[in-house]
Motif scaffolding. Structure first.
Motif, PDB file in Angstrom:
ATOM      1  N   PRO A 141       0.841  -1.199   0.000  1.00  0.00           N
ATOM      2  CA  PRO A 141       0.000   0.000   0.000  1.00  0.00           C
ATOM      3  C   PRO A 141       0.876   1.250   0.000  1.00  0.00           C
ATOM      4  O   PRO A 141       2.058   1.191   0.347  1.00  0.00           O
ATOM      5  CB  PRO A 141      -0.808  -0.112   1.287  1.00  0.00           C
ATOM      6  CG  PRO A 141      -0.194  -1.186   2.084  1.00  0.00           C
ATOM      7  CD  PRO A 141       0.703  -1.988   1.207  1.00  0.00           C
ATOM      8  N   HIS A 142       0.293   2.359  -0.395  1.00  0.00           N
ATOM      9  CA  HIS A 142       1.016   3.632  -0.434  1.00  0.00           C
ATOM     10  C   HIS A 142       0.436   4.560   0.627  1.00  0.00           C
ATOM     11  O   HIS A 142      -0.775   4.663   0.768  1.00  0.00           O
ATOM     12  CB  HIS A 142       0.864   4.280  -1.817  1.00  0.00           C
ATOM     13  CG  HIS A 142       1.508   5.624  -1.902  1.00  0.00           C
ATOM     14  ND1 HIS A 142       2.837   5.789  -2.185  1.00  0.00           N
ATOM     15  CD2 HIS A 142       0.990   6.864  -1.727  1.00  0.00           C
ATOM     16  CE1 HIS A 142       3.119   7.082  -2.188  1.00  0.00           C
ATOM     17  NE2 HIS A 142       2.008   7.756  -1.907  1.00  0.00           N
ATOM     18  N   ASP A 188      -1.405  11.041   5.269  1.00  0.00           N
ATOM     19  CA  ASP A 188      -1.354   9.825   6.079  1.00  0.00           C
ATOM     20  C   ASP A 188      -2.412   8.785   5.699  1.00  0.00           C
ATOM     21  O   ASP A 188      -2.508   7.750   6.336  1.00  0.00           O
ATOM     22  CB  ASP A 188      -1.436  10.142   7.576  1.00  0.00           C
ATOM     23  CG  ASP A 188      -0.550   9.203   8.381  1.00  0.00           C
ATOM     24  OD1 ASP A 188       0.479   8.743   7.855  1.00  0.00           O
ATOM     25  OD2 ASP A 188      -0.903   8.912   9.543  1.00  0.00           O
ATOM     26  N   ALA A 189      -3.206   9.035   4.668  1.00  0.00           N
ATOM     27  CA  ALA A 189      -4.165   8.037   4.190  1.00  0.00           C
ATOM     28  C   ALA A 189      -3.404   6.926   3.472  1.00  0.00           C
ATOM     29  O   ALA A 189      -2.444   7.182   2.739  1.00  0.00           O
ATOM     30  CB  ALA A 189      -5.178   8.670   3.245  1.00  0.00           C
ATOM     31  N   GLU A 190      -3.824   5.696   3.712  1.00  0.00           N
ATOM     32  CA  GLU A 190      -3.183   4.547   3.069  1.00  0.00           C
ATOM     33  C   GLU A 190      -4.050   4.074   1.905  1.00  0.00           C
ATOM     34  O   GLU A 190      -5.239   3.829   2.067  1.00  0.00           O
ATOM     35  CB  GLU A 190      -2.999   3.421   4.085  1.00  0.00           C
ATOM     36  CG  GLU A 190      -2.166   2.275   3.533  1.00  0.00           C
ATOM     37  CD  GLU A 190      -1.842   1.255   4.603  1.00  0.00           C
ATOM     38  OE1 GLU A 190      -0.829   1.446   5.301  1.00  0.00           O
ATOM     39  OE2 GLU A 190      -2.607   0.291   4.724  1.00  0.00           O
ATOM     40  N   ILE A 191      -3.420   3.944   0.732  1.00  0.00           N
ATOM     41  CA  ILE A 191      -4.110   3.522  -0.487  1.00  0.00           C
ATOM     42  C   ILE A 191      -3.586   2.137  -0.847  1.00  0.00           C
ATOM     43  O   ILE A 191      -2.388   1.957  -1.089  1.00  0.00           O
ATOM     44  CB  ILE A 191      -3.853   4.506  -1.649  1.00  0.00           C
ATOM     45  CG1 ILE A 191      -4.171   5.953  -1.241  1.00  0.00           C
ATOM     46  CG2 ILE A 191      -4.623   4.085  -2.887  1.00  0.00           C
ATOM     47  CD1 ILE A 191      -5.596   6.200  -0.841  1.00  0.00           C
ATOM     48  N   PRO A 192      -4.474   1.127  -0.884  1.00  0.00           N
ATOM     49  CA  PRO A 192      -4.010  -0.225  -1.209  1.00  0.00           C
ATOM     50  C   PRO A 192      -3.581  -0.340  -2.674  1.00  0.00           C
ATOM     51  O   PRO A 192      -3.947   0.483  -3.515  1.00  0.00           O
ATOM     52  CB  PRO A 192      -5.243  -1.091  -0.921  1.00  0.00           C
ATOM     53  CG  PRO A 192      -6.400  -0.172  -1.047  1.00  0.00           C
ATOM     54  CD  PRO A 192      -5.917   1.192  -0.665  1.00  0.00           C
ATOM     55  N   CYS A 193      -2.813  -1.366  -2.933  1.00  0.00           N
ATOM     56  CA  CYS A 193      -2.383  -1.663  -4.296  1.00  0.00           C
ATOM     57  C   CYS A 193      -3.408  -2.601  -4.919  1.00  0.00           C
ATOM     58  O   CYS A 193      -3.960  -3.436  -4.192  1.00  0.00           O
ATOM     59  CB  CYS A 193      -1.002  -2.322  -4.274  1.00  0.00           C
ATOM     60  SG  CYS A 193       0.072  -1.787  -5.595  1.00  0.00           S
ATOM     61  N   LYS A 205       3.650  11.949  -5.351  1.00  0.00           N
ATOM     62  CA  LYS A 205       3.629  11.457  -3.970  1.00  0.00           C
ATOM     63  C   LYS A 205       2.229  11.064  -3.505  1.00  0.00           C
ATOM     64  O   LYS A 205       2.089  10.459  -2.449  1.00  0.00           O
ATOM     65  CB  LYS A 205       4.228  12.498  -3.028  1.00  0.00           C
ATOM     66  CG  LYS A 205       5.720  12.677  -3.253  1.00  0.00           C
ATOM     67  CD  LYS A 205       6.318  13.694  -2.323  1.00  0.00           C
ATOM     68  CE  LYS A 205       7.803  13.835  -2.648  1.00  0.00           C
ATOM     69  NZ  LYS A 205       8.414  14.931  -1.921  1.00  0.00           N
ATOM     70  N   TRP A 206       1.194  11.421  -4.278  1.00  0.00           N
ATOM     71  CA  TRP A 206      -0.177  11.054  -3.929  1.00  0.00           C
ATOM     72  C   TRP A 206      -0.605   9.876  -4.783  1.00  0.00           C
ATOM     73  O   TRP A 206      -0.390   9.859  -5.994  1.00  0.00           O
ATOM     74  CB  TRP A 206      -1.136  12.215  -4.179  1.00  0.00           C
ATOM     75  CG  TRP A 206      -1.010  13.315  -3.183  1.00  0.00           C
ATOM     76  CD1 TRP A 206      -0.110  14.349  -3.216  1.00  0.00           C
ATOM     77  CD2 TRP A 206      -1.773  13.493  -1.998  1.00  0.00           C
ATOM     78  NE1 TRP A 206      -0.280  15.162  -2.123  1.00  0.00           N
ATOM     79  CE2 TRP A 206      -1.299  14.666  -1.358  1.00  0.00           C
ATOM     80  CE3 TRP A 206      -2.822  12.787  -1.414  1.00  0.00           C
ATOM     81  CZ2 TRP A 206      -1.831  15.131  -0.167  1.00  0.00           C
ATOM     82  CZ3 TRP A 206      -3.356  13.266  -0.223  1.00  0.00           C
ATOM     83  CH2 TRP A 206      -2.856  14.422   0.385  1.00  0.00           C
ATOM     84  N   ALA A 207      -1.213   8.893  -4.153  1.00  0.00           N
ATOM     85  CA  ALA A 207      -1.770   7.735  -4.872  1.00  0.00           C
ATOM     86  C   ALA A 207      -3.291   7.788  -4.740  1.00  0.00           C
ATOM     87  O   ALA A 207      -3.831   8.337  -3.781  1.00  0.00           O
ATOM     88  CB  ALA A 207      -1.248   6.433  -4.289  1.00  0.00           C
ATOM     89  N   TYR A 208      -3.947   7.177  -5.728  1.00  0.00           N
ATOM     90  CA  TYR A 208      -5.404   7.154  -5.781  1.00  0.00           C
ATOM     91  C   TYR A 208      -5.845   5.733  -6.124  1.00  0.00           C
ATOM     92  O   TYR A 208      -5.106   4.995  -6.788  1.00  0.00           O
ATOM     93  CB  TYR A 208      -5.924   8.121  -6.853  1.00  0.00           C
ATOM     94  CG  TYR A 208      -5.400   9.525  -6.673  1.00  0.00           C
ATOM     95  CD1 TYR A 208      -6.091  10.440  -5.886  1.00  0.00           C
ATOM     96  CD2 TYR A 208      -4.200   9.930  -7.251  1.00  0.00           C
ATOM     97  CE1 TYR A 208      -5.605  11.730  -5.697  1.00  0.00           C
ATOM     98  CE2 TYR A 208      -3.708  11.213  -7.061  1.00  0.00           C
ATOM     99  CZ  TYR A 208      -4.413  12.111  -6.291  1.00  0.00           C
ATOM    100  OH  TYR A 208      -3.923  13.374  -6.095  1.00  0.00           O
ATOM    101  N   PRO A 209      -7.050   5.344  -5.714  1.00  0.00           N
ATOM    102  CA  PRO A 209      -7.550   4.029  -6.132  1.00  0.00           C
ATOM    103  C   PRO A 209      -7.577   3.939  -7.658  1.00  0.00           C
ATOM    104  O   PRO A 209      -7.715   4.944  -8.349  1.00  0.00           O
ATOM    105  CB  PRO A 209      -8.971   3.986  -5.556  1.00  0.00           C
ATOM    106  CG  PRO A 209      -8.952   4.973  -4.426  1.00  0.00           C
ATOM    107  CD  PRO A 209      -7.996   6.051  -4.850  1.00  0.00           C
TER     108      PRO A 209
END
Length: 147
Positions: A84-85, A90-95, A108-112
Motif C-alpha cells: 500500500p502507499h 497519512d491516508a493509506e491507499i491499497p495496491c 507522492k499522492w496515490a489514488y484508487p
C-alpha cells in the motif's frame, strides 16, 4: 525522479495530450525483473514522452507502468501488486493504485485505480488500459513474449 516542477495546468495538458509511437519497432513485454522504455511523442512532435514498463523479479504480476513527460517528469504511474502507499495526508491507499502528478508533490499522492481499468489483476490488460488512460492514440507495438 525529477526536480522539474510543472504547473498543474501544464501537467494536465501533458497528460491529456494525444501521444503516438515514434517507430513501428516491435518490442517485447519484459520478463521477470525486466524493464522496457518506449519513446513517444505528441501528434505535432513538439513534446517527448516515455512509456516505461517494469516487472517484478519474483512476483511477475508486481510492477509498474509510467508515463513520463518533459524527459524526467512522471505524469502517471500505475503500481500493480505492491505494498500500500501512504499519502502525505497519512491516508493509506491499497495496491493496485495510480499516482497522478500533483503540483508541489509530483507523484507522492496515490489514488484508487480508475473504474475504467477492466482487470487490475491482469498485467497485460492493465497495460492496455494504462495506454488508453495516458491517451496514447497510436500505441507502441508490444508483444507479450514468453513468460
Amino acid at each position: 525522479m525529477s526536480d522539474v516542477e510543472l504547473s498543474q495546468a501544464d501537467a494536465n495538458e501533458l497528460i491529456a495530450m494525444p501521444k503516438i509511437r515514434i517507430t513501428d519497432e516491435i518490442r517485447y513485454f519484459p520478463g521477470s525483473g525486466g524493464a522496457l522504455n518506449v519513446p513517444l511523442v505528441s501528434e505535432d512532435w513538439r513534446e517527448d514522452f516515455v512509456l516505461t514498463i517494469r516487472r517484478g523479479r519474483i512476483d511477475l504480476n508486481r510492477g509498474s507502468y509510467q508515463n513520463i513527460g518533459r524527459n524526467t517528469v512522471i505524469l502517471l504511474r500505475a503500481e500493480l501488486n505492491g505494498p500500500p502507499h501512504r499519502n502525505p495526508d497519512d491516508a493509506e491507499i491499497p495496491c493496485p493504485h495510480i499516482h497522478i502528478y500533483k503540483e508541489g508533490f509530483g507523484t507522492k499522492w496515490a489514488y484508487p485505480f480508475p473504474t475504467d481499468f477492466a482487470n487490475p489483476a491482469d498485467y497485460w490488460t492493465t497495460l492496455q488500459d494504462f495506454i488508453k488512460y495516458c491517451n496514447i492514440i497510436l500505441p507502441p507495438k508490444i508483444l507479450r513474449g514468453l513468460e
